[in-house]
Design a protein around this motif. Sequence first.
Motif, PDB file in Angstrom:
ATOM      1  N   ALA A 117       0.806  -1.049   0.066  1.00 25.73           N
ATOM      2  CA  ALA A 117      -0.048  -0.077  -0.010  1.00 25.73           C
ATOM      3  C   ALA A 117       0.774   1.380  -0.238  1.00 25.73           C
ATOM      4  CB  ALA A 117      -1.098   0.075   1.110  1.00 25.73           C
ATOM      5  N   GLY A 118       0.522   2.193  -0.947  1.00 23.83           N
ATOM      6  CA  GLY A 118       1.478   3.309  -1.022  1.00 23.83           C
ATOM      7  C   GLY A 118       1.244   4.269   0.094  1.00 23.83           C
ATOM      8  N   ARG A 119       2.020   5.441   0.420  1.00 25.75           N
ATOM      9  CA  ARG A 119       2.020   6.099   1.455  1.00 25.75           C
ATOM     10  C   ARG A 119       1.095   7.401   1.175  1.00 25.75           C
ATOM     11  NH1 ARG A 119       4.225   3.301   5.234  1.00 25.75           N
ATOM     12  NH2 ARG A 119       6.221   2.570   4.768  1.00 25.75           N
ATOM     13  N   ALA A 120       0.722   7.497  -0.109  1.00 27.35           N
ATOM     14  CA  ALA A 120      -0.071   8.789  -0.349  1.00 27.35           C
ATOM     15  C   ALA A 120      -1.668   8.228  -0.932  1.00 27.35           C
ATOM     16  CB  ALA A 120       0.406   9.645  -1.645  1.00 27.35           C
ATOM     17  N   PRO A 121      -2.413   8.970  -0.522  1.00 26.69           N
ATOM     18  CA  PRO A 121      -3.870   8.675  -0.823  1.00 26.69           C
ATOM     19  C   PRO A 121      -4.221   8.924  -2.590  1.00 26.69           C
ATOM     20  CG  PRO A 121      -4.067  10.578   0.238  1.00 26.69           C
ATOM     21  CD  PRO A 121      -2.633  10.238   0.459  1.00 26.69           C
ATOM     22  N   GLY A 122      -5.102   8.185  -2.887  1.00 24.40           N
ATOM     23  CA  GLY A 122      -5.372   8.312  -4.338  1.00 24.40           C
ATOM     24  C   GLY A 122      -4.599   7.656  -5.303  1.00 24.40           C
ATOM     25  N   ASP A 123      -4.850   8.256  -6.594  1.00 23.29           N
ATOM     26  CA  ASP A 123      -4.243   7.329  -7.559  1.00 23.29           C
ATOM     27  C   ASP A 123      -2.690   7.563  -7.815  1.00 23.29           C
ATOM     28  OD1 ASP A 123      -6.665   6.461  -7.867  1.00 23.29           O
ATOM     29  OD2 ASP A 123      -7.042   7.771  -9.752  1.00 23.29           O
ATOM     30  N   GLY A 124      -1.935   6.616  -8.131  1.00 27.56           N
ATOM     31  CA  GLY A 124      -0.806   6.966  -8.505  1.00 27.56           C
ATOM     32  C   GLY A 124      -0.481   7.089 -10.075  1.00 27.56           C
ATOM     33  N   THR A 125       0.549   7.393 -10.629  1.00 29.85           N
ATOM     34  CA  THR A 125       0.410   7.627 -12.041  1.00 29.85           C
ATOM     35  C   THR A 125       1.387   6.819 -12.839  1.00 29.85           C
ATOM     36  OG1 THR A 125       2.235   9.577 -11.700  1.00 29.85           O
ATOM     37  CG2 THR A 125      -0.147  10.272 -11.736  1.00 29.85           C
ATOM     38  N   ALA A 126       2.477   6.546 -12.283  1.00 31.68           N
ATOM     39  CA  ALA A 126       3.499   5.427 -12.952  1.00 31.68           C
ATOM     40  C   ALA A 126       4.405   4.762 -11.886  1.00 31.68           C
ATOM     41  CB  ALA A 126       4.246   6.691 -13.884  1.00 31.68           C
ATOM     42  N   ILE A 127       4.558   3.699 -12.494  1.00 30.08           N
ATOM     43  CA  ILE A 127       5.703   2.967 -11.824  1.00 30.08           C
ATOM     44  C   ILE A 127       6.801   2.419 -12.496  1.00 30.08           C
ATOM     45  CG2 ILE A 127       4.450   0.553 -11.985  1.00 30.08           C
ATOM     46  CD1 ILE A 127       5.234  -0.002  -9.201  1.00 30.08           C
ATOM     47  N   ARG A 128       7.874   2.515 -11.922  1.00 29.72           N
ATOM     48  CA  ARG A 128       9.238   2.008 -12.730  1.00 29.72           C
ATOM     49  C   ARG A 128       9.958   0.913 -11.892  1.00 29.72           C
ATOM     50  NH1 ARG A 128       6.160   3.917 -15.913  1.00 29.72           N
ATOM     51  NH2 ARG A 128       6.546   5.715 -17.310  1.00 29.72           N
ATOM     52  N   ALA A 129      10.258  -0.276 -12.679  1.00 28.17           N
ATOM     53  CA  ALA A 129      11.309  -1.154 -11.843  1.00 28.17           C
ATOM     54  C   ALA A 129      12.570  -0.567 -11.967  1.00 28.17           C
ATOM     55  CB  ALA A 129      10.951  -2.582 -12.608  1.00 28.17           C
ATOM     56  N   GLY A 130      13.141  -0.804 -10.827  1.00 29.65           N
ATOM     57  CA  GLY A 130      14.666  -0.433 -10.909  1.00 29.65           C
ATOM     58  C   GLY A 130      15.449  -1.664 -11.166  1.00 29.65           C
ATOM     59  N   GLY A 133      15.885  -4.707  -8.632  1.00 29.74           N
ATOM     60  CA  GLY A 133      14.880  -5.241  -7.963  1.00 29.74           C
ATOM     61  C   GLY A 133      14.101  -4.375  -7.204  1.00 29.74           C
ATOM     62  N   GLY A 134      14.120  -3.138  -7.102  1.00 35.10           N
ATOM     63  CA  GLY A 134      13.508  -2.239  -6.513  1.00 35.10           C
ATOM     64  C   GLY A 134      12.583  -1.559  -7.468  1.00 35.10           C
ATOM     65  N   CYS A 135      11.818  -0.388  -6.960  1.00 38.16           N
ATOM     66  CA  CYS A 135      10.894   0.393  -7.856  1.00 38.16           C
ATOM     67  C   CYS A 135      10.906   1.780  -7.322  1.00 38.16           C
ATOM     68  CB  CYS A 135       9.703  -0.351  -8.094  1.00 38.16           C
ATOM     69  SG  CYS A 135       8.583  -0.242  -6.399  1.00 38.16           S
ATOM     70  N   CYS A 136      10.213   2.660  -8.134  1.00 39.34           N
ATOM     71  CA  CYS A 136       9.655   3.860  -7.690  1.00 39.34           C
ATOM     72  C   CYS A 136       8.267   4.121  -8.286  1.00 39.34           C
ATOM     73  CB  CYS A 136      10.497   5.086  -8.077  1.00 39.34           C
ATOM     74  SG  CYS A 136      10.905   4.955  -9.854  1.00 39.34           S
ATOM     75  N   VAL A 137       7.510   4.752  -7.502  1.00 42.77           N
ATOM     76  CA  VAL A 137       6.062   5.252  -7.690  1.00 42.77           C
ATOM     77  C   VAL A 137       5.889   6.734  -7.956  1.00 42.77           C
ATOM     78  CG1 VAL A 137       3.679   4.952  -7.252  1.00 42.77           C
ATOM     79  CG2 VAL A 137       5.377   3.179  -6.624  1.00 42.77           C
ATOM     80  N   ALA A 138       5.393   7.092  -9.080  1.00 41.34           N
ATOM     81  CA  ALA A 138       5.215   8.643  -9.081  1.00 41.34           C
ATOM     82  C   ALA A 138       3.801   8.859  -8.852  1.00 41.34           C
ATOM     83  CB  ALA A 138       5.539   9.046 -10.449  1.00 41.34           C
ATOM     84  N   HIS A 139       3.590   9.959  -7.936  1.00 42.66           N
ATOM     85  CA  HIS A 139       2.223  10.344  -7.528  1.00 42.66           C
ATOM     86  C   HIS A 139       2.285  11.874  -7.166  1.00 42.66           C
ATOM     87  CE1 HIS A 139      -0.609  11.071  -4.261  1.00 42.66           C
ATOM     88  NE2 HIS A 139      -1.672  10.024  -4.549  1.00 42.66           N
ATOM     89  N   GLY A 140       1.392  12.107  -7.976  1.00 41.61           N
ATOM     90  CA  GLY A 140       1.317  13.816  -8.005  1.00 41.61           C
ATOM     91  C   GLY A 140       2.578  14.570  -8.182  1.00 41.61           C
ATOM     92  N   SER A 141       3.301  15.113  -7.207  1.00 42.59           N
ATOM     93  CA  SER A 141       4.314  15.948  -7.174  1.00 42.59           C
ATOM     94  C   SER A 141       5.472  15.124  -6.383  1.00 42.59           C
ATOM     95  CB  SER A 141       4.276  17.213  -6.634  1.00 42.59           C
ATOM     96  OG  SER A 141       3.815  17.306  -5.235  1.00 42.59           O
ATOM     97  N   CYS A 412      -3.057   0.473 -13.472  1.00 42.10           N
ATOM     98  CA  CYS A 412      -2.825   1.969 -14.429  1.00 42.10           C
ATOM     99  C   CYS A 412      -1.567   1.999 -14.974  1.00 42.10           C
ATOM    100  CB  CYS A 412      -3.058   3.385 -13.575  1.00 42.10           C
ATOM    101  SG  CYS A 412      -1.944   3.319 -11.968  1.00 42.10           S
ATOM    102  N   ASP A 413      -0.682   1.285 -14.593  1.00 47.30           N
ATOM    103  CA  ASP A 413       0.698   1.250 -14.895  1.00 47.30           C
ATOM    104  C   ASP A 413       1.461  -0.100 -14.513  1.00 47.30           C
ATOM    105  OD1 ASP A 413       3.006   1.899 -16.522  1.00 47.30           O
ATOM    106  OD2 ASP A 413       3.676   3.235 -15.256  1.00 47.30           O
ATOM    107  N   PHE A 414       2.304  -0.734 -15.183  1.00 52.42           N
ATOM    108  CA  PHE A 414       3.270  -1.863 -14.815  1.00 52.42           C
ATOM    109  C   PHE A 414       4.449  -1.539 -15.390  1.00 52.42           C
ATOM    110  CE2 PHE A 414       1.692  -3.457 -18.708  1.00 52.42           C
ATOM    111  CZ  PHE A 414       2.759  -4.502 -19.311  1.00 52.42           C
ATOM    112  N   SER A 415       5.391  -2.365 -14.868  1.00 55.34           N
ATOM    113  CA  SER A 415       6.980  -2.085 -15.067  1.00 55.34           C
ATOM    114  C   SER A 415       7.755  -3.539 -14.958  1.00 55.34           C
ATOM    115  CB  SER A 415       7.777  -0.953 -14.604  1.00 55.34           C
ATOM    116  OG  SER A 415       9.047  -0.945 -15.038  1.00 55.34           O
ATOM    117  N   ILE A 416       8.733  -3.761 -15.706  1.00 58.32           N
ATOM    118  CA  ILE A 416       9.534  -5.129 -15.518  1.00 58.32           C
ATOM    119  C   ILE A 416      10.985  -4.583 -15.308  1.00 58.32           C
ATOM    120  CG2 ILE A 416      10.026  -7.492 -16.338  1.00 58.32           C
ATOM    121  CD1 ILE A 416       7.537  -7.204 -18.064  1.00 58.32           C
TER     122      ILE A 416
END
Length: 442
Positions: A117-130, A133-141, A412-416
Amino acid sequence: MGIQTDRVRFNVGGRIFETTATTLANAGRNSMFGAMFDENWNLQPSINSGEYFIDRNPDCFSVLLDLLRTRELYVPSNMPEKLLYREALYYGLLDHVRSAKWGEFDGNRLGLSRSVAGRAPGDGTAIRAGPDGGCCVAHGSMVHVYDWMIEEHPPINLDYQRVNDVGWLDSESVVVSVCERPNRGEGGMGLFSSSTGELRHKFQVRHEEQTKSFTAGALSFSSDYKIYSSCKGRSNEYGIGVWDQVTGKQIDFFYEPPGWSLGDADKLQWMNGTNCLLVATLFPRKDNCYISLLDFRQKRMVWNWSDIGAPLTVDERRVRDAIAMEESNSVCVVNEYEELGFIDLRISGGGVRWSSRSRLMKGKMPDEPCYPKLALHEGQLFSSMDDCISVFCGPDWVLTSRLRRSYGGSICDFSIGGDRLFALHSEENVFDIWETPPPPLI
């Protein structure tokens, strides 16, 4: 069996370990042990004992040495995994630990590892696999960064500027593209530390010897250390900018031709085989779709396709995503019904060959749809639709399996990357982690 005479002794934190150079060679050239066989290795054994002294945790060293001997990972119940991973990172053995925990990536064998579960409420916009094996999730700003243990690092805060895309240069560096802030002269792209969230560099666009504020969109990275981004400024700086990854300096700019749309691109993809950049501007960002290949050496568009002038049935076949498939000289596209189509890269302006066999959804999309996304990884094609991801294989791209997880809503998005698949759901920023189980021991 012959008697091994290539013995090596280590003193790790006061405990003595003895192994062989053959075992250490299993660590690979990029590891600390691989460096021992390099002529520039500067760790010298003690003159009196002939031992290499390493001031690290001996219990973890024992586990990692056993991994090199047997290719199996056994972590004692009293050993925190975070401690072991930290030590594996020090020795350059993180890839070995990961491959022991899960097998080589295979879309048809993926299993759900966990949901976060993400830290911020609402919709994320993008996820990118590192890459690790890690990842980052864009959410708003904000961009939330997770290491391969899915422990969150300090977030990247863009000070209320909306994030458009994010990408990994390497395991320590993340590039973020954001919208221009009106009347503030701010926007564009920045390079951030993935571990601290600190800004390391701002990328600038210069036009007619002046530095311009701009909105940066889709990102891509090439094997020769270049960064590409779609750019939209206030005057003539519309197109694709190019920067050097090492120096951060702008080295090129492909200006948008009349009647075409590059600065608003949804997706960029560098094609190593042809040294060209795929640029896709898709519906609904624009009323019509534009896909092109740019050759920066010749400064020209070497291939293009658009749905301008397509028949009225285009309402059911709006292109939502596109991906280049160099081996088959084609571009794969997907519409809102997850119907795959293919465009021949050898013919500019040709039509789409739609594959009705791939249609998986009947009827209309939900009121608030998450449009399909595409990914190509190690000869397998992936397409997201609603709350699942479909896997296609073989020369005819036959549907072979589906990955479904109802919790979190539509994808809404996925990444490998890093031998994992990350799927970001539309509700409450939930993302799933899919891994391939390790092969059975014989």
